[in-house]
Design a protein around this motif. Structure first.
Motif, PDB file in Angstrom:
ATOM      1  N   GLN A  62      16.944  11.795  32.397  1.00 25.77           N
ATOM      2  CA  GLN A  62      16.321  12.903  31.677  1.00 25.77           C
ATOM      3  C   GLN A  62      17.437  13.753  31.089  1.00 25.77           C
ATOM      4  O   GLN A  62      18.375  14.119  31.792  1.00 25.77           O
ATOM      5  N   VAL A  63      17.352  14.031  29.805  1.00 25.30           N
ATOM      6  CA  VAL A  63      18.357  14.874  29.156  1.00 25.30           C
ATOM      7  C   VAL A  63      18.219  16.282  29.739  1.00 25.30           C
ATOM      8  O   VAL A  63      17.103  16.794  29.854  1.00 25.30           O
ATOM      9  N   PRO A  64      19.328  16.907  30.151  1.00 23.09           N
ATOM     10  CA  PRO A  64      19.236  18.260  30.713  1.00 23.09           C
ATOM     11  C   PRO A  64      18.514  19.225  29.770  1.00 23.09           C
ATOM     12  O   PRO A  64      18.598  19.106  28.548  1.00 23.09           O
ATOM     13  N   THR A  65      17.830  20.180  30.338  1.00 21.82           N
ATOM     14  CA  THR A  65      17.049  21.153  29.579  1.00 21.82           C
ATOM     15  C   THR A  65      17.926  21.902  28.582  1.00 21.82           C
ATOM     16  O   THR A  65      18.996  22.389  28.925  1.00 21.82           O
ATOM     17  N   GLY A  66      17.463  21.956  27.341  1.00 21.63           N
ATOM     18  CA  GLY A  66      18.170  22.662  26.288  1.00 21.63           C
ATOM     19  C   GLY A  66      19.231  21.825  25.588  1.00 21.63           C
ATOM     20  O   GLY A  66      19.839  22.280  24.633  1.00 21.63           O
ATOM     21  N   TRP A  67      19.466  20.606  26.044  1.00 21.78           N
ATOM     22  CA  TRP A  67      20.452  19.730  25.427  1.00 21.78           C
ATOM     23  C   TRP A  67      19.810  18.936  24.308  1.00 21.78           C
ATOM     24  O   TRP A  67      18.633  18.595  24.358  1.00 21.78           O
ATOM     25  N   THR A  68      20.606  18.597  23.288  1.00 26.36           N
ATOM     26  CA  THR A  68      20.134  17.796  22.170  1.00 26.36           C
ATOM     27  C   THR A  68      21.044  16.585  21.995  1.00 26.36           C
ATOM     28  O   THR A  68      22.254  16.755  21.811  1.00 26.36           O
ATOM     29  N   PRO A  69      20.482  15.370  22.086  1.00 27.23           N
ATOM     30  CA  PRO A  69      21.309  14.193  21.785  1.00 27.23           C
ATOM     31  C   PRO A  69      21.614  14.173  20.283  1.00 27.23           C
ATOM     32  O   PRO A  69      20.701  14.237  19.461  1.00 27.23           O
ATOM     33  N   THR A  70      22.904  14.121  19.934  1.00 26.52           N
ATOM     34  CA  THR A  70      23.302  14.233  18.534  1.00 26.52           C
ATOM     35  C   THR A  70      23.911  12.966  17.954  1.00 26.52           C
ATOM     36  O   THR A  70      23.984  12.825  16.738  1.00 26.52           O
ATOM     37  N   SER A  71      24.358  12.059  18.802  1.00 19.66           N
ATOM     38  CA  SER A  71      24.958  10.829  18.290  1.00 19.66           C
ATOM     39  C   SER A  71      24.876   9.734  19.342  1.00 19.66           C
ATOM     40  O   SER A  71      24.879  10.007  20.539  1.00 19.66           O
ATOM     41  N   SER A  72      24.776   8.508  18.871  1.00 18.53           N
ATOM     42  CA  SER A  72      24.766   7.349  19.754  1.00 18.53           C
ATOM     43  C   SER A  72      25.360   6.180  18.991  1.00 18.53           C
ATOM     44  O   SER A  72      24.975   5.922  17.849  1.00 18.53           O
ATOM     45  N   ARG A  73      26.305   5.500  19.633  1.00 18.97           N
ATOM     46  CA  ARG A  73      26.963   4.390  18.958  1.00 18.97           C
ATOM     47  C   ARG A  73      27.348   3.323  19.978  1.00 18.97           C
ATOM     48  O   ARG A  73      28.039   3.606  20.947  1.00 18.97           O
TER      49      ARG A  73
END
Length: 178
Positions: A62-73
């Motif tokens: 689970q992505v921590p609260t308030g975090w935004t995934p911005t890139s994946s490679r």
């Protein structure tokens, strides 16, 4: 009409008209005052990395609260698979999860952390992680070297934020063969 088109008064009048038009344009143009952070869906890269990697890929459950995934490679070079997953944290700092079976592991860890100097260790969910800090870049790194791959959590985020990401890591399920 001639006094508005010649000499100093003509120049001043033309400048006034231009400034008035620019001001009107700025007033009627919609402007956003909020910061927009682009969000990426990393589920496809998770499945691809889990399918292709010769090691057990770790993914945030689970992505921590308030975090935004911005890139994946995901990159693959012969038998080496590397996955980098970037985040904007709740405090608007940067954090990245990187994992790879690149060898030598010390070189990969030093490159991702921008330093080879270990500044300490930390216990997270029963496992030991190396801590590295590069002051001139304000970069903190948590590194876990396993027999078949290396996991690195690094960025400008503070230690509690990096630790929060580390505690969410869980093995990604291998996709079913089709």
């Amino acid at each position: 009409m001639r006094q508005f088109t010649q000499g100093f008064y003509g120049y001043a009048f033309a400048l006034f008209v231009c400034l008035l038009a620019a001001g009107a344009f700025l007033l009627i143009t919609p402007q956003s005052r909020t910061q927009h952070i682009p969000r990426v869906d990393f589920s496809i890269d998770t499945a691809n990395a889990a399918r292709l990697a010769p090691y057990r890929v770790e993914v945030p459950r689970q992505v921590p609260t308030g975090w935004t995934p911005t890139s994946s490679r995901v990159t693959q070079d012969q038998n080496t698979l590397t996955w980098r997953l970037g985040f904007a944290t709740a405090n608007q700092m940067h954090a990245m999860l990187a994992q790879s079976n690149e060898t030598p592991t010390a070189d990969f860890a030093a490159r991702m952390a921008n330093t080879a100097t270990i500044t300490g260790t930390q216990q997270i969910a029963g496992t030991t992680w190396q801590q590295r800090f590069r002051e001139d870049k304000n970069q903190r790194s948590l590194i876990r070297i396993l027999p078949d791959h290396t996991i690195i959590i690094t960025g400008s985020a503070d230690w509690p934020e990096l630790t929060a990401l580390a505690t969410t890591l869980t093995p990604a399920p291998k996709p079913a063969a089709s």
